[in-house]
Structures are given as C-alpha cells and as structure tokens.
Scaffold this motif. Structure first.
Motif, PDB file in Angstrom:
ATOM      1  N   PHE A  53      -1.776   5.943  -4.641  1.00  0.00           N
ATOM      2  CA  PHE A  53      -0.594   6.395  -4.034  1.00  0.00           C
ATOM      3  C   PHE A  53       0.752   5.415  -4.726  1.00  0.00           C
ATOM      4  N   TYR A  54       1.804   5.906  -3.872  1.00  0.00           N
ATOM      5  CA  TYR A  54       2.810   4.914  -4.176  1.00  0.00           C
ATOM      6  C   TYR A  54       3.317   4.251  -2.999  1.00  0.00           C
ATOM      7  N   MET A  55       3.974   3.181  -3.190  1.00  0.00           N
ATOM      8  CA  MET A  55       4.510   2.553  -2.086  1.00  0.00           C
ATOM      9  C   MET A  55       6.136   1.894  -2.308  1.00  0.00           C
ATOM     10  N   SER A  56       6.848   2.407  -1.459  1.00  0.00           N
ATOM     11  CA  SER A  56       8.360   2.006  -1.840  1.00  0.00           C
ATOM     12  C   SER A  56       8.658   0.885  -1.038  1.00  0.00           C
ATOM     13  N   ASN A  57       7.882   0.608   0.147  1.00  0.00           N
ATOM     14  CA  ASN A  57       8.354  -0.547   1.076  1.00  0.00           C
ATOM     15  C   ASN A  57       6.869  -0.800   1.461  1.00  0.00           C
ATOM     16  N   THR A  58       6.551  -2.121   2.231  1.00  0.00           N
ATOM     17  CA  THR A  58       5.417  -2.817   2.353  1.00  0.00           C
ATOM     18  C   THR A  58       4.640  -2.085   3.522  1.00  0.00           C
ATOM     19  N   THR A  59       4.937  -1.136   4.103  1.00  0.00           N
ATOM     20  CA  THR A  59       4.032  -0.309   5.239  1.00  0.00           C
ATOM     21  C   THR A  59       3.586   0.920   5.153  1.00  0.00           C
ATOM     22  N   ASP A  60       4.631   1.905   4.258  1.00  0.00           N
ATOM     23  CA  ASP A  60       4.237   3.029   4.278  1.00  0.00           C
ATOM     24  C   ASP A  60       3.668   3.532   2.814  1.00  0.00           C
ATOM     25  N   VAL A  61       2.346   4.049   2.953  1.00  0.00           N
ATOM     26  CA  VAL A  61       1.717   4.536   1.833  1.00  0.00           C
ATOM     27  C   VAL A  61       2.126   5.866   1.629  1.00  0.00           C
ATOM     28  N   GLU A  62       2.667   6.262   0.423  1.00  0.00           N
ATOM     29  CA  GLU A  62       3.362   7.747   0.134  1.00  0.00           C
ATOM     30  C   GLU A  62       2.316   8.258  -0.941  1.00  0.00           C
ATOM     31  N   LEU A  63       1.865   9.699  -0.495  1.00  0.00           N
ATOM     32  CA  LEU A  63       1.169  10.485  -1.569  1.00  0.00           C
ATOM     33  C   LEU A  63       1.765  11.768  -1.465  1.00  0.00           C
ATOM     34  N   ALA A  64       2.190  11.970  -2.853  1.00  0.00           N
ATOM     35  CA  ALA A  64       2.717  13.451  -2.955  1.00  0.00           C
ATOM     36  C   ALA A  64       1.606  14.644  -2.605  1.00  0.00           C
ATOM     37  N   GLY A  65       0.194  14.112  -2.846  1.00  0.00           N
ATOM     38  CA  GLY A  65      -0.831  15.038  -2.377  1.00  0.00           C
ATOM     39  C   GLY A  65      -1.795  14.112  -2.014  1.00  0.00           C
ATOM     40  N   LEU A  66      -2.381  14.542  -0.760  1.00  0.00           N
ATOM     41  CA  LEU A  66      -3.713  13.817  -0.246  1.00  0.00           C
ATOM     42  C   LEU A  66      -4.901  14.629  -0.018  1.00  0.00           C
ATOM     43  N   ASP A  67      -5.957  14.864  -0.761  1.00  0.00           N
ATOM     44  CA  ASP A  67      -6.824  15.860  -0.757  1.00  0.00           C
ATOM     45  C   ASP A  67      -8.029  15.245   0.313  1.00  0.00           C
ATOM     46  N   THR A  68      -9.103  15.948   0.457  1.00  0.00           N
ATOM     47  CA  THR A  68     -10.169  15.584   1.166  1.00  0.00           C
ATOM     48  C   THR A  68     -11.166  14.520   0.668  1.00  0.00           C
ATOM     49  N   GLU A  69     -11.086  14.132  -0.402  1.00  0.00           N
ATOM     50  CA  GLU A  69     -11.799  13.096  -1.138  1.00  0.00           C
ATOM     51  C   GLU A  69     -10.876  11.670  -1.188  1.00  0.00           C
ATOM     52  N   LYS A  70      -9.710  11.608  -1.231  1.00  0.00           N
ATOM     53  CA  LYS A  70      -8.950  10.311  -1.351  1.00  0.00           C
ATOM     54  C   LYS A  70      -9.208   9.413  -0.444  1.00  0.00           C
ATOM     55  N   THR A  71      -9.552   8.294  -0.778  1.00  0.00           N
ATOM     56  CA  THR A  71      -9.580   7.079   0.130  1.00  0.00           C
ATOM     57  C   THR A  71      -8.625   6.027  -0.014  1.00  0.00           C
ATOM     58  N   ILE A  72      -8.255   5.596   1.027  1.00  0.00           N
ATOM     59  CA  ILE A  72      -7.256   4.181   0.888  1.00  0.00           C
ATOM     60  C   ILE A  72      -7.827   3.018   1.745  1.00  0.00           C
ATOM     61  N   THR A  73      -7.983   1.962   0.820  1.00  0.00           N
ATOM     62  CA  THR A  73      -8.561   0.822   1.234  1.00  0.00           C
ATOM     63  C   THR A  73      -7.442  -0.267   1.868  1.00  0.00           C
ATOM     64  N   VAL A  74      -7.546  -0.664   3.056  1.00  0.00           N
ATOM     65  CA  VAL A  74      -6.490  -1.631   3.794  1.00  0.00           C
ATOM     66  C   VAL A  74      -7.178  -2.936   4.090  1.00  0.00           C
ATOM     67  N   GLU A  75      -6.370  -4.067   3.632  1.00  0.00           N
ATOM     68  CA  GLU A  75      -6.658  -5.501   4.286  1.00  0.00           C
ATOM     69  C   GLU A  75      -6.021  -5.758   5.191  1.00  0.00           C
ATOM     70  N   PHE A  76      -6.376  -6.401   6.171  1.00  0.00           N
ATOM     71  CA  PHE A  76      -5.638  -7.079   7.329  1.00  0.00           C
ATOM     72  C   PHE A  76      -5.799  -8.430   7.135  1.00  0.00           C
ATOM     73  N   LYS A  77      -4.731  -9.257   7.717  1.00  0.00           N
ATOM     74  CA  LYS A  77      -4.647 -10.584   7.705  1.00  0.00           C
ATOM     75  C   LYS A  77      -4.274 -10.976   9.074  1.00  0.00           C
ATOM     76  N   HIS A  78      -4.570 -12.125   9.569  1.00  0.00           N
ATOM     77  CA  HIS A  78      -4.079 -12.492  10.935  1.00  0.00           C
ATOM     78  C   HIS A  78      -2.531 -13.155  10.785  1.00  0.00           C
ATOM     79  N   ASP A  79      -1.789 -12.652  11.860  1.00  0.00           N
ATOM     80  CA  ASP A  79      -0.458 -13.307  12.049  1.00  0.00           C
ATOM     81  C   ASP A  79      -0.504 -14.042  13.321  1.00  0.00           C
ATOM     82  N   ASP A  80      -1.486 -14.017  14.111  1.00  0.00           N
ATOM     83  CA  ASP A  80      -1.364 -14.661  15.419  1.00  0.00           C
ATOM     84  C   ASP A  80      -3.001 -14.788  15.825  1.00  0.00           C
ATOM     85  N   LYS A  81      -3.185 -15.255  16.960  1.00  0.00           N
ATOM     86  CA  LYS A  81      -4.752 -15.353  17.691  1.00  0.00           C
ATOM     87  C   LYS A  81      -4.905 -14.210  18.317  1.00  0.00           C
ATOM     88  N   LEU A  82      -6.228 -13.697  18.233  1.00  0.00           N
ATOM     89  CA  LEU A  82      -6.667 -12.459  18.738  1.00  0.00           C
ATOM     90  C   LEU A  82      -7.664 -12.836  20.209  1.00  0.00           C
TER      91      LEU A  82
END
Length: 1171
Positions: free
Chosen positions: A847-876
């Motif tokens: 994919f392409y990212m022009s900012n830190t939050t939005d994943v942009e895909l000219a095309g997204l098919d049924t087989e494509k996967t995006i893996t997202v990592e999370f970090k803490h910014d506060d207590k849960l």
C-alpha cells in the motif's frame, strides 16, 4: 472466582448469558461441554470414535521403519503425540464432572506420569470420564518401585481426587512428535526435578506446566496386578531432557487440569549440544525454475542416501553407557551424564513379540503408530561423514520436541466441530489450519482480523517487559466460505452512516446508548454525542439498556458490515465512474518467440466475458482498453462502430500522452467483434519483430494518463519480459551483484535503483490506478525496482522464470484468470481506530501512506492483507478491554462507494500469564516475517536475523522468569501457546530472503519479499512450514486427507509417495521402492525408472488412485491464491535437492540450523538473558 474471569460488562460484550446458544461458560462451577474459547490448550482426552483394544504384551520392540502400515483400525500417522487434557476453559475448582460426560478431543501435548507403561502398539482409546480411571488396563500399572518414587519431593502415596485429572488413560494418537513426560498437579507451572523442593510462592499466577522426571527407573514396569494408589505431584510443565543413556523406558502420562493457566512446555537437562544433522536445503525459493536453471545447482553435494532409514541402527550409532557426551561446539555449554539419570523420553515403545535387542531385529515392518524408541538409534543421514568422536554422541529425539503437525491435528480435532461464535470478548480463534465455521455475534470473524494476542497488557511497561508484539493481521475484503453470510450492506440514505462527533468512529455494537436512546457514548473516545441521535435513527431502549432494534440492525449486532457511502465520501464530491481494465502486452522479440503474445491474446478473447460484476448485475460495467509496446507504445481504437481496430503509435516515450480518448476504453459487449479482430491480429503483426529492447515506466504512465482522461479508477495488467534498458524515463541498468550478499551493502539489492518509480506509484495511487505485473524473465530484470509500483498501488506480481508454453501455460493462465475475475475495491482508504490507551503505530503490506494514519490502496482485492502494530499511549482497563475498528472506504466493481467496517474487542490483563495464555503463534510469525522482510531494506540480513532471535528469546525468557515456576536452568520452558515459536521462527531465519544460497537469484529474493509482505496468516503458515502428505495412506473412499508428516528428511520412506506444498510450489516426491502397482496407477508406467520427471501434471488415468490423487492436488490448488505448478521429484534425482530445500526441520546448505539445533541455540540465548 476464576483467575481470568471478567467483571460483568453489560450485555454488549460481557459474560455470556446462561443458556445463550453457542456461548461457552467461562471456567467456574459448570462443566464445559464444548471447546474453550482459547487457542490450543491442554489435553482433553482422546479422539472420539476409536475402539479401545488391549496391547499385545511382550518385550519392547525397537526402531520401526517409517513406512509401516497399519493392519487394523484407522491409520493414524506417525508424528502425533496426544496433547494434555484441560484448557483454560476447564474447571478449576468446581464439582466433579458427571460420570457420563464426554471430553473434548485433544488439544495439546500429552503430559506423562513417570513410571507408567506406555500404550501398546495398536492401541486406540475411546473417551474417558474425568476422575479416576478404570483399574484394569495394563498401561496404568506400575511397579512398586516406581510407585513409591519421589518426584520433586512429593511422595506418590495417595489416590488422585476424582474430577481433578484423568489418570493414566490410554491415548488415541501415536506418541510421536513432541510427546512429553510429566508430573502434573493442581499447582501450576512448576517443572520439577528430583532435587527440587516444593513450588515457591509465585504459583499464584496460575501456569500449568509439565516436567520430565530426571531419575526414571530403568527397570521394566511390571504389567500385572492393580495399580497402586497415587497422589499426583503439584506442578505441571512439559520438559525435555537431553539424552543420557540409550536404554530405559519412557513414562506415560497423567494429564491434569491447570489451575486456570497456560501450560508451559519445558525441556530439561543440560543445554543440549548441537546435533550433527544432514544438510538438506530448507529455505523457501518462491519460484521454481525449470530445467534451464538447473545447472546452477550442479555444485551442490548430492543429497544423503535414504538407506539409513531402513532396518536397525548400526552399533556405532548407539552411545556407550558411561561414556561422556561429545561436544559439538555449536551451542551452549555442556554437562556430562548425571549419575542415576536414565534415558530421556524417547516416544512410546512397541509392545510386541520381538526381542528388545536392536541387533536381533528382523527387517519386517512393525505396526504403524510407533516412533523411534531411542534417540541414539535415529540414523543421521550424514553419519558416515562425522568424525569418529561424534558418531557416538547422544542426540535429542526429534519426537520429544514440539511438533507443528501435532498441534495442527489436535486443534482440528478439538475445535473444528463446533462453530466459532464471536459474541465473547477476547476469544482466541481456532488455528488457520482448522476448518471451522464462524458465527458473527458482535466481533469480526478471524477470517477478517487475527491478532497476535487476544489479551493485551494494560500498561506499556508490561508490554515492553514481555516483548510480545501487539499486532492485528487484517484482510478487509476476505472471501467467506459458502456456509457463512457475507457482510450486510446498510443504507442510511442521504444522511450517511452514524458516527462519533469527535473521533469519527462508525456506529458499532460497542456504542452505549444513554438518556433513553436519545444520545450515545462513543466506545473509542468516550465522547457523548452533541445533540440528539438523528431522528431517523432514534429507538427506545429495553430494560437492559439495549436498543429494541438491536438485532434488526447489522451495525448494532454484528462485527462486520458495510455502509453505502454518500457523495461526501467521494473524490471531489462526485459519484465515481465505473472502473476500467487496461491490458498492456510486451511485444518484444522474447515475448513473441516464447509464445507469450499468442497465448495472452487467445486467452483474453474468452476472459473478457468473466470481468467482475456487482451483485445481481447482468453484465459488467468495467470498460477495457489495449496497448502493446516494445521501445514504443501502440494504442488501439476498438470503438464499436469501426470495422477494424486502428493502431496509433507513440514513439515519444519521454513525454507520454494518450493519442485518443474516444474508442480506447470500451464496453466489451458493444465492441466484441472489433476486440476479437484486434486479438487475432496482434500476434501476426509482431510475428517477425527483431526488437529486443523494452521500456517500462512509460507503459505505466500511459495507463495512468488513460484513466485520468476517462476520470475513473482502474487496473493495469502488464505482461513484461526483460530489463527496461531502452532510452526512456525509468530506464534501468543491470546491477545484479552476488558479491554483495552477506555484506553491509546487501540491502541495496532490495532497494529500487531509482526514486522515479516511487513518484510514479504516488501518482497512480492518487488516481486509483492499480498495477498487476506478470513477469517472464530469462535473466535479471531488477524486480526490486519494477515491483515498486505494483507494490505501492496494492497490486500483485507474478513471475514465470524461463517461461515455456508447454509447462507454464496452465499456471500462468490460472493466475491471469483469477487476477482478472477477483473482486477489487478501487481508490481505497483504510483507517484503524482504537479505544483510548493504544493506537496503531506501524503498518506492513502492499500500500501507500501519505500520512501516519491512512493506508491508501489504488486497488484492494480479496487476498490482500495489511498487518497493523499497536503501541500503548496510556493505561488500559481490564474491565473495558480494548477495541479496534477497521474502516475501509472503497469503490466497488460496480462503481458504488462503500464503507466496510470490522470491529473487534480484546481483553486486557495485568498478569503476564494471561497475555501468554492468549497468544496466537501463527499470527506472531506473520508479523515477524513482515517485520524482518521490511528490515532488510535498511539493515544487513545478519543483523535482521539477530534482532528476530533476540526478540523471541526475550519473549520466552520473560515467560520463564515471570510465569513458570522455579526450575533448573537446564530446562527449556515454553508457553503452551508458543511452543511452536522456535520451529516457525527458524523457518523465517533460513528463508531465501534472510539466508539465501547461491542458486537463489536476486530477483527471486525481491519477489518473495514483496509476496510475503501482503500474505495472510494461513499463507505465511504454509509458506514457512510446508504441508507434507504421505499419499499411500490416502483413503480412496473418504474425502478426508491423511495426516501430514513433519518436514524432515528422516521422516521420508523409500516406499512412499509424498505431496509437498507451500502455497507457491507443489512437489510430488516418489521413493525408489514404491510399489509397482502404485506407480502404474499414478503414472501409467510399469517401473520407477520409467517415470517422466519433466511432467507438470499427472496423467489422467481411469483408476481410483489416479482420480483421488488428482482431486487432492486440485483441492490444494483451490485453497491457495496462486496456482501451484506440480513438479515430479524422483528419489536421488537432480531435482531432489530443490525438494529438500523445503524440508525445513533439517539443516540447509546455506548454513540454516536444524530445528533441534536451533532449539538448543534458543535455550542458550534464554539462559544468557536470565543470568
């Protein structure tokens, strides 16, 4: 109250209501009747439906051959231990289970009580009740010597309480890979050694574990008389000992319920010296070159002879008692055999009529289910090449370490029967290898989202301490099986979807309505909406605070659904035009000569009838266009009013433009005759071409300009053959340099050689222009650079090295058909929102990212996967948990703007034990592979490998330190959910990207790197640890497949045929001693020597064996997104070296460690961290 029990959270995602269909009762007073909501837990008793027989009595039989075939009962393949009995959902304190209660099928490794005679050779067990076992089975009887033995200072003197454990019952699967002996009990997590005192105070964390006794008696158990009463010792931890002698009897097991805790798998004894195993290749090349590539392999040493697998071991292989172990020097320090310690647990012996001395063994094959009796008797393929002092060294029994096959089979048996209901927060789903049905009741299906852990730490400090990455693997447009309902489409009319005013999260089941339904509180940012709920959306609440239309609205009751987007969600506030497909065909000399141009043109005539269409549309709205190119570009006017197509040539490739607007993109049905005429003429027009040079970037620019002119999104299908060296923008030079491998400059081979293509990709994404690239190279074409645009636009790359129409046609056409026909979302933007406390910080995929939050895909098919990592910014908070919402805005194939929403609620924990109990190894491996494959762009491969090893060692060391009870440093203790982490991690480390051999090209490595980065969890699972099936075990009358075997050369039998797949390749390996009848039925020839290994498909023969084998191959292919070409590999043939590349538990020729060696290495790393 149970250690994991949550506080009541209200009806949205709290505890299941009693009697609610499909929900499981968390542990406590009620006995469970179905699988617990976690990953593979502990053992639940044997598989149903197997008759119980008494084993034949007699002395122990030694080493069986792998090809043994059962004469009675269902064939259960070797490589399968039983797993332990209770999972996290089982009772901890409640009353004894009813006598008639049926147990769950097995889920994890068997834990074995010392001193109990193992099950017999042909023995298959039926279900047992909880509580005390029947007293008349010989397997449970002990000698008085062993019964009185003390393990960990706990005398075995009193009977186990009913309901606590299932004592010594027979087991239904052959104890092969990863069977552990154990002492078990109610206090969790203590691997015991004989010198160790009672468990220490940290046991309140509740971790089950199993340990192997270190002082087993070598006296043969007395198999008569009633079993003495027993009291089960306290801890439960699976342990593995380093071999000390070559004799002794293995103990068998008493699985016990953990005290609400994950089991650990421990390996005990001194740090194990590295084992001198054979050196088959074991990394993953991702395309298999046909014969032209084979000469590059000529320099490799021939594969080891398979003859070592037959018959009894040589005397030189057996260790001499009292002789010190020889140190290999590969890993760890080493300790001499300890006095009084008997042999390690080597698997279950055969009870048969043959003498126990290996030297007297007749060559007849023994019964099927048995595994090697003695680790020292496992033939090493390179034994004769070892220095004399290493031949007698004792080796770890590969069957005594965790087996992927066993874990997969147990999960299948345990969790494949009942639907996975998503109503309960933080449930770990079944493994990707298990075939199960999902019922959406408020959380997204695991087919859409899988997490590395379903119980995440409440604080960042705890997350850092554990080093477990918190990530989600998201496949937004995944195709569901036929028995599951696709997401409902919700239309809120002109007002559009209801959203939070502040964080813009979409309405979902976790939103809380207040003030009688007039307002709602956002579950992500806790903001209460300003003003009232929109009038059209207002609804009253019932007595529980739920809206009365809760079950009528998908967005309030389901985890996944779609909204129709309004014009506000469209580019330039205009409803988008339907998308277009442009086919761009290389017509240079290479493409014409190898038959590619003719093949593509023929296929497109029929393929254009199969363009994707929306729902019930009668015909597709997608328009098509055609371009051919070499050094210049040829555009074609195929307007329906023309009698013949018109060609327009653009030779000024430095300033690309589209020479015609009207007639370039057309409706297929309207222009059918003109298109057919064009596809007939193209091969003739260029039949005599002598042009060898090509351009590449201007081709993409041309397609982009055409889509801009038509003001629509779309997809380019580019068929390309060579390095673009013609004078034009994006011209490339040959920079392939094998000397850079294993240097600091190796990373440059993975980077594009010019930034031109990055800028071009950015322009394509802005227009919604996705690129699928089909490559047909005969030499280096710099895939790392050419692949930038397909990669960043969400497209796919397909590679057919040394393409030949006869052998590669089927694979290419199948890939092309699937690529054209599959559903695609165009102009897609994805955003992942989270509840307060964590946020998405990193993204992996195509994919392409022009900012830190939005994943942009000219095309997204049924087989494509995006893996997202999370970090803490506060207590849960443990009470409210953590929420994820993935929203994808895209244009459908019919030109509709839509929002696909997936929601997932996770648990939060303050105890590390809860984190480790709810991890999913397959998803962790998906994350680690993508993390590593991105790392090679900026780091040397060695430092990437070291980083992976270090992080995994920290994960396991943290578990050992904080969750497992104190034990000797000589034990390797693995969390139950992560016991396969070492074997899978080793597969990543020695894959072609991180550790390639000289036969793997630079283009291959770049290809694999890009491929893996958008794989889902099921694809990475089979890619790194291939599936290996013994085909002679196939039941011709059943739809079920034989159980797979582990990927190691010593598992192969000369008399067997195996099918190996890794998602990209299919190998059919034929042993030299295969029965002539099977060869005749499969290949239509009368002998092994007549088999034609150049075949790319099995001949269609009229017999049940041929039909069944072809059906299995078709089934495998249907399960994978890419068509797998079949390669026939005869034993000792030149292709066998390539096949051995995929036997990932063995050493490989590029320096990759065997599984056993790597386990020792990980143990050493963990010990260093702990000390």
């Amino acid at each position: 109250m149970n250690v994991n029990q949550q506080a009541h959270l209200g009806s949205l995602y709290g505890q299941p209501q009693p009697g609610y269909p499909g929900y499981q009762q968390p542990y406590g007073g009620q006995p469970m009747t179905e699988a617990p909501p976690h990953h593979y837990g502990t053992y639940n008793g044997p598989v149903t439906g197997y008759p119980q027989t008494t084993p034949p009595q007699g002395p122990v039989r030694a080493l069986p051959t792998p090809a043994a075939v059962s004469s009675t009962g269902p064939t259960i393949p070797m490589g399968h231990p039983n797993y332990s009995q209770y999972g996290q959902g089982d009772m901890q304190n409640g009353p004894a289970a009813p006598a008639g209660q049926v147990q769950r099928p097995p889920v994890s490794q068997p834990f074995v009580q010392p001193g109990i005679a193992p099950p017999g050779a042909n023995q298959l067990a039926s279900f047992h009740q909880y509580g005390l076992p029947p007293t008349n089975t010989p397997q449970q009887q002990l000698t008085s010597q062993m019964a009185g033995m003390q393990i960990g200072s706990v005398a075995t003197s009193t009977a186990s309480p009913a309901g606590m454990g299932y004592a010594g019952s027979t087991t239904s699967l052959p104890p092969a890979s990863g069977m552990y002996s154990s002492t078990t009990g109610s206090a969790p997590g203590t691997p015991y050694s004989s010198s160790q005192g009672p468990p220490s105070a940290n046991l309140h964390q509740g971790l089950a574990a199993t340990s192997m006794p270190q002082n087993l008696s070598r006296t043969q158990p007395n198999l008569s008389g009633p079993p003495p009463a027993q009291r089960l010792p306290t801890p439960q931890a699976s342990t593995f000992s380093a071999p000390a002698t070559s004799g002794g009897y293995p103990p068998t097991g008493f699985p016990l319920p953990p005290s609400g805790a994950p089991q650990s798998t421990t390996m005990q004894g001194p740090p194990l010296p590295g084992q001198a195993l054979s050196g088959p290749l074991a990394s993953q090349p991702n395309h298999v070159s046909p014969s032209p590539a084979l000469p590059t392999m000529a320099g490799f040493p021939p594969g080891p002879s398979m003859s070592g697998l037959q018959g009894p071991p040589l005397p030189t292989q057996l260790g001499q008692p009292g002789q010190p172990l020889q140190q290999n020097g590969s890993f760890g320090q080493f300790r001499a055999p300890q006095p009084g310690y008997a042999s390690p647990y080597p698997g279950t012996p055969n009870y048969g009529s043959q003498p126990s001395s290996t030297s007297q063994l007749p060559p007849a094959p023994p019964p099927p289910m048995q595994k090697r009796l003695d680790p020292d008797s496992i033939p090493s393929p390179h034994l004769n090449e070892l220095p004399p002092q290493q031949k007698t060294r004792h080796r770890i029994d590969p069957d005594a370490i965790p087996s992927p096959i066993q874990v997969i089979e147990d999960d299948r048996n345990n969790r494949g029967l009942d639907p996975f209901v998503t109503g309960v927060r933080g449930q770990v789903p079944p493994l990707v290898t298990t075939n199960f049905q999902v019922k959406d009741q408020g959380n997204a299906s695991p087919r859409y989202i899988r997490c590395t852990s379903y119980n995440i730490p409440t604080s960042s400090d705890m997350a850092k301490q554990s080093q477990v990455p918190l990530a989600a693997v998201i496949k937004p447009l995944a195709i569901l099986p036929h028995d599951e309902v696709p997401p409902y489409v919700v239309d809120h009319g002109e007002t559009g979807p209801v959203r939070c005013n502040r964080c813009k999260a979409y309405m979902c089941p976790f939103m809380q309505f207040i003030e009688g339904g007039r307002r709602f509180q956002c579950c992500f940012c806790s903001c209460v909406t300003e003003g009232n709920t929109p009038p059209h959306y207002f609804q009253h609440l019932d007595h529980t605070g739920k809206r009365v239309d809760y079950y009528e609205r998908p967005e309030l009751s389901l985890g996944s659904y779609e909204f129709l987007a309004t014009v506000d969600y469209c580019k330039n506030n205009r409803i988008p035009n339907p998308p277009a497909f442009i086919f761009m065909i290389d017509v240079s000399y290479n493409a014409v000569k190898n038959g590619l141009v003719m093949l593509v043109c023929e296929e497109l005539k029929s393929l254009l009838d199969c363009l994707p269409r929306e729902g019930n549309m009668e015909e597709t709205v997608i328009r098509v266009g055609f371009v051919t190119y070499n050094k210049v570009l040829h555009f074609y006017n195929v307007k329906s009013s023309l009698a013949q197509p018109q060609m327009m040539v653009v030779s000024d490739v430095a300033d690309m433009f589209v020479p015609l607007l009207d007639g370039f993109l057309v409706n297929v049905n309207e222009s059918r005759a003109v298109i057919t005429s064009l596809l007939d003429q193209i091969p003739e027009m260029f039949a005599d071409t002598r042009e060898t040079e090509t351009v590449f970037a201007p081709v993409i620019q041309a397609g982009l300009e055409a889509l801009k002119a038509a003001d629509c999104a779309g997809k380019l299908f580019i068929f390309h053959t060579s390095l673009p060296i013609a004078e034009a923008p994006g011209k490339l030079k040959n920079r392939d340099d094998k000397k850079l491998i294993n240097t600091d400059k190796e990373k440059t081979l993975f980077q594009p050689q010019t930034s031109f293509y990055n800028n071009l990709a950015k322009d394509c994404v802005a227009q919604g222009c996705c690129v699928d690239l089909f490559l047909f190279p005969n030499q280096y074409l710099d895939l790392a650079t050419l692949g930038v645009v397909p990669y960043q636009t969400g497209g796919s790359i397909f590679k057919y090295t040394f393409f030949q129409v006869e052998t590669d046609k089927e694979r290419f056409l199948n890939d092309l058909r699937r690529s054209v026909q599959k559903e695609v979302g165009f102009d897609a933007v994805m955003r992942v929102r989270t509840s307060t406390g964590i946020r998405a910080t990193d993204f992996f995929g195509a994919f392409y990212m022009s900012n830190t939050t939005d994943v942009e895909l000219a095309g997204l098919d049924t087989e494509k996967t995006i893996t997202v990592e999370f970090k803490h910014d506060d207590k849960l908070s443990e009470d409210s948990g953590a929420l994820l919402q993935c929203a994808v805005l895209y244009t459908s194939c019919g030109g509709q703007r839509r929002l696909r929403i997936h929601n997932l609620a996770l648990n939060c924990c303050t105890q590390l034990a809860d984190l480790y109990r709810n991890c999913e190894t397959d998803t962790l491996i998906n994350y680690f592979s993508k993390f590593a494959y991105r790392g090679v762009l900026s780091n040397p491969t060695k430092s990437v490998r070291d980083t992976l090893i270090n992080q995994c060692a920290q994960i396991l060391a943290c578990y050992r330190k904080n969750c497992a009870s104190p034990s000797s440093a000589g034990q390797l203790i693995l969390p139950e959910c992560m016991k396969l982490l070492p074997v899978y991690l080793n597969c990543i480390l020695k894959s072609d990207v991180l550790q390639s051999g000289p036969e793997v090209t630079t283009d291959d490595r770049a290809y694999i790197r890009q491929l893996v980065s958008s794989m889902d969890v099921a694809e990475t699972n089979v890619f790194f640890y291939p599936r290996l099936l013994p085909l002679s075990k196939v039941d011709l009358d059943s739809d079920s497949l034989p159980v797979a075997i582990r990927c190691s050369e010593e598992r192969l039998s000369k008399g067997e045929v195996y099918l190996l797949e890794n998602g990209l390749n299919l190998f059919l390996w034929v042993g030299a001693n295969v029965q002539q009848a099977l060869i005749q039925n499969l290949f239509g020839v009368s002998s092994f020597s007549q088999i034609d290994s150049s075949m790319s498909s099995l001949p269609v023969l009229d017999n049940p064996v041929s039909s069944k084998m072809r059906a299995i191959i078709d089934t495998f292919r249907a399960q994978r997104p890419r068509f797998m070409k079949l390669l026939i590999v005869k034993q000792d043939d030149k292709m066998e070296l390539l096949f051995k590349h995929f036997l990932v538990e063995d050493k490989n020729l590029n320096g990759g460690a065997s599984y056993v060696d790597f386990l020792c290495h990980m143990h050493k790393e963990i010990r260093q961290l702990l000390s």
